[in-house]
Enzyme design. Structure first.
Site, PDB file in Angstrom:
ATOM      1  N   GLU A 454       0.968  -1.237   0.012  1.00  0.00           N
ATOM      2  CA  GLU A 454       0.031   0.040   0.148  1.00  0.00           C
ATOM      3  C   GLU A 454       1.043   1.263  -0.035  1.00  0.00           C
ATOM      4  O   GLU A 454       1.953   1.281   0.871  1.00  0.00           O
ATOM      5  CB  GLU A 454      -0.996   0.023   1.102  1.00  0.00           C
ATOM      6  CG  GLU A 454      -1.777  -1.079   1.099  1.00  0.00           C
ATOM      7  CD  GLU A 454      -2.241  -1.512   2.629  1.00  0.00           C
ATOM      8  OE1 GLU A 454      -2.353  -0.843   3.553  1.00  0.00           O
ATOM      9  OE2 GLU A 454      -2.859  -2.745   2.755  1.00  0.00           O
ATOM     10  N   GLU A 485      -3.868  -6.651   2.729  1.00  0.00           N
ATOM     11  CA  GLU A 485      -2.603  -7.158   3.245  1.00  0.00           C
ATOM     12  C   GLU A 485      -2.346  -8.970   3.167  1.00  0.00           C
ATOM     13  O   GLU A 485      -1.326  -9.440   2.778  1.00  0.00           O
ATOM     14  CB  GLU A 485      -2.359  -7.157   5.009  1.00  0.00           C
ATOM     15  CG  GLU A 485      -2.352  -5.641   5.425  1.00  0.00           C
ATOM     16  CD  GLU A 485      -3.283  -4.692   5.263  1.00  0.00           C
ATOM     17  OE1 GLU A 485      -4.564  -5.311   4.957  1.00  0.00           O
ATOM     18  OE2 GLU A 485      -3.159  -3.670   5.535  1.00  0.00           O
ATOM     19  N   GLN A 507       1.992  -2.239   5.694  1.00  0.00           N
ATOM     20  CA  GLN A 507       2.327  -0.742   6.001  1.00  0.00           C
ATOM     21  C   GLN A 507       2.539  -0.435   7.805  1.00  0.00           C
ATOM     22  O   GLN A 507       3.763   0.303   7.820  1.00  0.00           O
ATOM     23  CB  GLN A 507       0.856   0.199   5.827  1.00  0.00           C
ATOM     24  CG  GLN A 507       1.203   1.530   5.595  1.00  0.00           C
ATOM     25  CD  GLN A 507       0.216   2.256   4.747  1.00  0.00           C
ATOM     26  OE1 GLN A 507      -1.039   2.486   5.104  1.00  0.00           O
ATOM     27  NE2 GLN A 507       0.648   2.716   3.500  1.00  0.00           N
ATOM     28  N   ASP A 510       0.907  -3.417  13.200  1.00  0.00           N
ATOM     29  CA  ASP A 510      -0.253  -3.567  13.722  1.00  0.00           C
ATOM     30  C   ASP A 510      -1.217  -4.296  12.564  1.00  0.00           C
ATOM     31  O   ASP A 510      -2.360  -5.281  12.817  1.00  0.00           O
ATOM     32  CB  ASP A 510      -1.170  -2.485  14.072  1.00  0.00           C
ATOM     33  CG  ASP A 510      -0.422  -1.943  15.341  1.00  0.00           C
ATOM     34  OD1 ASP A 510      -0.682  -2.615  16.693  1.00  0.00           O
ATOM     35  OD2 ASP A 510       0.388  -1.140  15.289  1.00  0.00           O
ATOM     36  N   TYR A 511      -0.940  -4.208  11.382  1.00  0.00           N
ATOM     37  CA  TYR A 511      -1.948  -4.843  10.274  1.00  0.00           C
ATOM     38  C   TYR A 511      -1.410  -6.144   9.747  1.00  0.00           C
ATOM     39  O   TYR A 511      -1.931  -6.654   9.001  1.00  0.00           O
ATOM     40  CB  TYR A 511      -2.394  -3.800   9.181  1.00  0.00           C
ATOM     41  CG  TYR A 511      -2.458  -2.359   9.827  1.00  0.00           C
ATOM     42  CD1 TYR A 511      -3.752  -2.502  10.542  1.00  0.00           C
ATOM     43  CD2 TYR A 511      -2.031  -1.280   9.537  1.00  0.00           C
ATOM     44  CE1 TYR A 511      -4.131  -1.251  11.277  1.00  0.00           C
ATOM     45  CE2 TYR A 511      -2.520   0.062  10.187  1.00  0.00           C
ATOM     46  CZ  TYR A 511      -3.706  -0.246  10.820  1.00  0.00           C
ATOM     47  OH  TYR A 511      -4.098   1.018  11.722  1.00  0.00           O
ATOM     48  N   HIS A 552      -1.168   1.974  15.966  1.00  0.00           N
ATOM     49  CA  HIS A 552       0.112   2.366  15.359  1.00  0.00           C
ATOM     50  C   HIS A 552       1.223   2.354  16.138  1.00  0.00           C
ATOM     51  O   HIS A 552       2.191   3.158  15.986  1.00  0.00           O
ATOM     52  CB  HIS A 552      -0.208   3.985  14.699  1.00  0.00           C
ATOM     53  CG  HIS A 552      -1.070   3.981  13.674  1.00  0.00           C
ATOM     54  ND1 HIS A 552      -2.429   3.957  13.965  1.00  0.00           N
ATOM     55  CD2 HIS A 552      -0.992   3.932  12.416  1.00  0.00           C
ATOM     56  CE1 HIS A 552      -3.184   4.142  12.657  1.00  0.00           C
ATOM     57  NE2 HIS A 552      -2.285   4.101  11.738  1.00  0.00           N
TER      58      HIS A 552
END
Ligand SMILES: Cc1ncc(C[n+]2csc(CCOP(=O)(O)OP(=O)(O)O)c2C)c(N)n1
Ligand SMILES: [Mg+2]
Length: 753
Positions: A454, A485, A507, A510-511, A552
């Protein structure tokens, strides 16, 4: 169905004709990314034999007998070699390739996307044209198979959408037998039909999308016609094709565990008998005068006998080495019984049980030998039996526990270290600029590398590591992806398996959860489950640790290291260290994740002068501050806070040694931390993860594996983040993650104990 010799069986019956039709259009250079129903296809393309099929059913660990998984996978999980024994890619463009199958439903989708996308890379990146052993100008198609019910998974939808957007040569076959175990398709799919539900994906003249075909799984001629066109268009134009192969059956139900009479109506069962594709094609062959009833009966009975012979041969081969072991143990037992008369009866009894076992397994052998050794105790006469037991332990370890990572020259742990060179006049620049200069040099020098994720393309990632590089190296090499993702990881896995060097970006750390499944189930298990026949040199690039807010500033490192055994986990403290890790990994075949420090991109670093040569040895911690009173072990962003605490403690006369582990997997391979602990006799592990996470992992490694407990003057400690996700804002950070004062206070307490 099974004779008791095998544990579980899952087969492709009811789908044979469709697979024979599919095999007709599968060429050298093509790939299959499928699931456990594709045995007929594998036989038809000449990449599996009936004997091998039975060897896998018996879990024969000899890769000569079960070349698909060396007994590590259930039956019908196929694979072909992609690399040679030194880890070099084979001439894939001239062979028929199968990516090692997985059991998780739809798990084949994300990496199937990557395998197809690789063809697009080979066609559109001029620097790759030279690698004709990997691709014939992108003319390869990735054949993906999936069951009707597995299309309910998010993996399916995300992949189909991405393939439709990117236009990659994927031929997607949905084997529709109406059920996912017991659940019928009306409970699985909108309108009970995958082709209807997907009709908006149909490609039009002026749009992207899929060519969609609906065919009947017993209609050989109809399938051939549709497959020929769809596969040809995928090959030529890279437009993906979806074949909804309806009206398939499951003559024996889902698998060997449980019968389908429990959930199918008598009418459905009757229909399945009537429309079984083998019955239908037999009728078609006779009607078309291609053969006669008698001739076909002769062939059928010949085939049955052949299968029986191959089954017997597979079982004999599986048993042969075990029977040798039994023989040897019986000999040892005789001698033991003679030499230890007071245990003779016990030993003879064990021996009798083992020799009476008509189909012994390796564990029966080990259990018997262990019991004999137990009976023999310390008696010298047991020397040879003990020796043999240890030999067998080693042999079985190679058979069942090897190959999690590469061990040869392509092992990331074998890459020689080249130290960083810092010139006297080295400029101080922002961390992101270090990466930007590095990636620039990397793309100029290494044609295999592609990067995507991304916001990676046009703006050069959210922290500008790739800033300006898409314009320089083209959007075929550095490109944006949709917000997905899971399939970004799949893209990376598939592209890596085809011999390229993807850097696939998540990115924010956390993701990673969205993309974790293919990393854990596919990338991390690949080398192990193929016993080294396939490798996935994927680099996952992400950024994390403390910044702001719940999503984040996460640092779920315990989750990462526990779900990704089979990958390496790099946690550089700054961008220069990250560069060294990229270089090491790019020379090896092991998959890895590099977690850059979110708060490090705007910190100044000295620009080293050997960006492309500098390598960091994985698993080698660095002492970043020497001290004598306590060893503090940590990594990543935490280190700067620990440094600050150490400054404060120094003013009070406490000398801290700070160790940056650099990588969590592997962890301190040379026991450098133990060396430090020997000197300081106190140790504290600090990280931002939850209690029991990565700090507990490090604690365990040093205390148990390195035997660190022997050198302690005071109780060892871990200092971690709180159990909850971090609260927002600088105060949220302060009270959620270890802070300077907390570290200082704890160390002072330890010094007083
Ligand atoms: C992620 C995941 N969930 C559940 C299972 C258990 N499971 C194995 S096969 C299957 C049904 C699949 O049905 P379908 O996709 O229609 O394929 P079929 O077996 O009918 O060919 C299920 C639920 C699994 N293997 N993976
Ligand atoms: Mg099904």
């Amino acid at each position: 169905m099974l004779t008791g010799k095998a544990k579980f069986g899952i087969f492709g019956d009811g789908k044979e004709v469709a697979q024979v039709a599919m095999a007709k259009f599968f060429k050298e250079g093509d790939f299959r990314s499928g699931y456990y129903r594709d045995q007929t296809f594998q036989f038809a393309i000449g990449q599996a034999t009936v004997e091998q099929f039975f060897s896998q059913l018996y879990a024969d660990p000899d890769e000569n007998n079960d070349p698909n998984s060396a007994g590590r996978q259930m039956v019908s999980h196929f694979c072909t070699s992609l690399t040679d024994e030194n880890g070099n890619w084979l001439d894939l463009a001239n062979r028929k390739n199968t990516i090692a199958d997985l059991a998780p439903t739809a798990g084949q989708m994300p990496r199937g996307l990557g395998v197809a996308l690789a063809s697009k890379c080979f066609r559109s990146i001029k620097e790759l044209k030279q690698f004709t052993h990997l691709s014939d100008n992108g003319n390869e198609v990735c054949f993906v198979t999936i069951g009707d019910s597995a299309t309910s998974e998010g993996h399916f939808w995300e992949t189909v959408n991405a393939a439709g957007v990117m236009q990659v040569p994927m031929a997607l076959f949905v084997w529709d037998d109406g059920y996912g175990i017991s659940v019928p398709k009306k409970l699985q799919t909108t309108k009970g039909s995958i082709s209807e539900a997907l009709s908006g994906f149909q490609k039009k003249d002026d749009s992207n999308g899929f060519h969609i075909y609906k065919v009947k799984g017993w209609d050989y001629a109809g399938m051939c016609e549709a497959f020929e066109e769809g596969v040809r268009l995928a090959r030529e134009t890279h437009t993906p094709a979806l074949f909804h192969v309806d009206e398939l059956t499951q003559p024996q139900g889902h698998s060997t565990s449980g019968s389908h009479e429990r959930y199918k109506t008598p009418e459905r069962l009757e229909w399945e008998r009537e429309f079984d594709c083998m019955k239908k094609i037999r009728e078609w062959i006779i009607d078309s005068a291609l053969s006669s009833d008698e001739e076909l009966s002769r062939l059928e009975s010949k085939a049955k006998n052949q299968v029986k012979d191959e089954r017997t041969r597979a079982f004999e081969k599986y048993q042969a080495p075990i029977k040798e072991q039994v023989k040897k143990i019986l000999e040892l037992a005789t001698s033991l019984a003679t030499n230890i008369p007071n245990k003779a009866q016990t030993i003879q009894q064990i021996s009798k049980e083992l020799s009476g076992n008509r189909e012994p397994m390796r564990r029966d052998v080990m259990k018997s030998l262990y019991a004999m050794l137990n009976a023999a105790g310390d008696n010298d006469a047991a020397f040879w039996a003990k020796d043999y037991y240890n030999d067998l332990l080693k042999e079985n370890e190679l058979l069942y526990n090897s190959h999690l990572y590469n061990t040869g020259e392509k092992s990331a742990l074998k890459i020689a270290e080249t130290k960083a060179i810092v010139a006297n006049n080295a400029p101080m620049i922002n961390g992101f600029e270090v990466l930007n200069k590095y990636f620039d040099a990397l793309f100029a020098s290494n044609p295999y590398v592609v990067a995507f994720g991304e916001d990676v393309g046009k703006i050069g990632d959210v922290n500008q590591g790739f800033s300006g590089l898409q314009a320089k190296y083209g959007d075929a090499r550095i490109f944006d992806s949709g917000i997905r993702e899971l399939t970004i990881m799949g893209q990376g896995i598939g592209i890596a398996m085809r011999g390229l060097r993807p850097i696939a970006e998540i990115q924010y750390l956390d993701y990673l959860l969205y993309g974790l499944e293919p990393l854990s189930d596919d990338a991390a298990t690949l080398h192990f489950r193929t016993k080294g026949k396939q490798s996935c040199p994927l680099i996952v690039r992400t950024r994390g640790h403390r910044l702001e807010g719940i999503w984040h500033s996460g640092s779920p490192m315990g989750m990462v290291i526990n779900s990704l055994r089979g990958m390496y986990v790099c946690v550089p403290r700054n961008m220069t260290q990250a560069v060294g890790m990229y270089n090491t990994l790019l020379k090896s075949n092991d998959p890895a994740i590099i977690i850059e420090c979110l708060n490090g991109y705007r910190l100044k670093e000295k620009l080293i002068s050997n960006l492309l040569q500098y390598t960091v040895s994985l698993g080698v911690p660095e002492i970043i501050r020497e001290g004598s009173d306590i060893t503090i072990v940590s990594y990543g962003s935490m280190l700067r806070i620990i440094q600050e605490a150490a400054d404060g403690l120094e003013a009070e006369g406490i000398s801290c040694e700070i160790i940056d582990v650099q990588t969590l997997l592997p962890f301190d391979v040379n026991h450098k931390i133990l060396e430090s602990l020997r000197k300081t006799n106190r140790i504290l592990f600090v990280d931002e993860d939850v209690p029991g996470g990565a700090a507990a992992f490090m604690f365990n490694k040093v205390m148990e594996e390195q035997g660190g407990y022997r050198h302690l003057d005071v109780a060892p400690r871990t200092l971690t983040g709180k159990e909850h996700r971090p609260s927002y804002g600088s105060d949220g950070d302060y009270f959620s993650k270890p802070n300077v004062e907390e570290i200082e206070a704890l160390i002072k307490k330890m010094m007083k104990e």
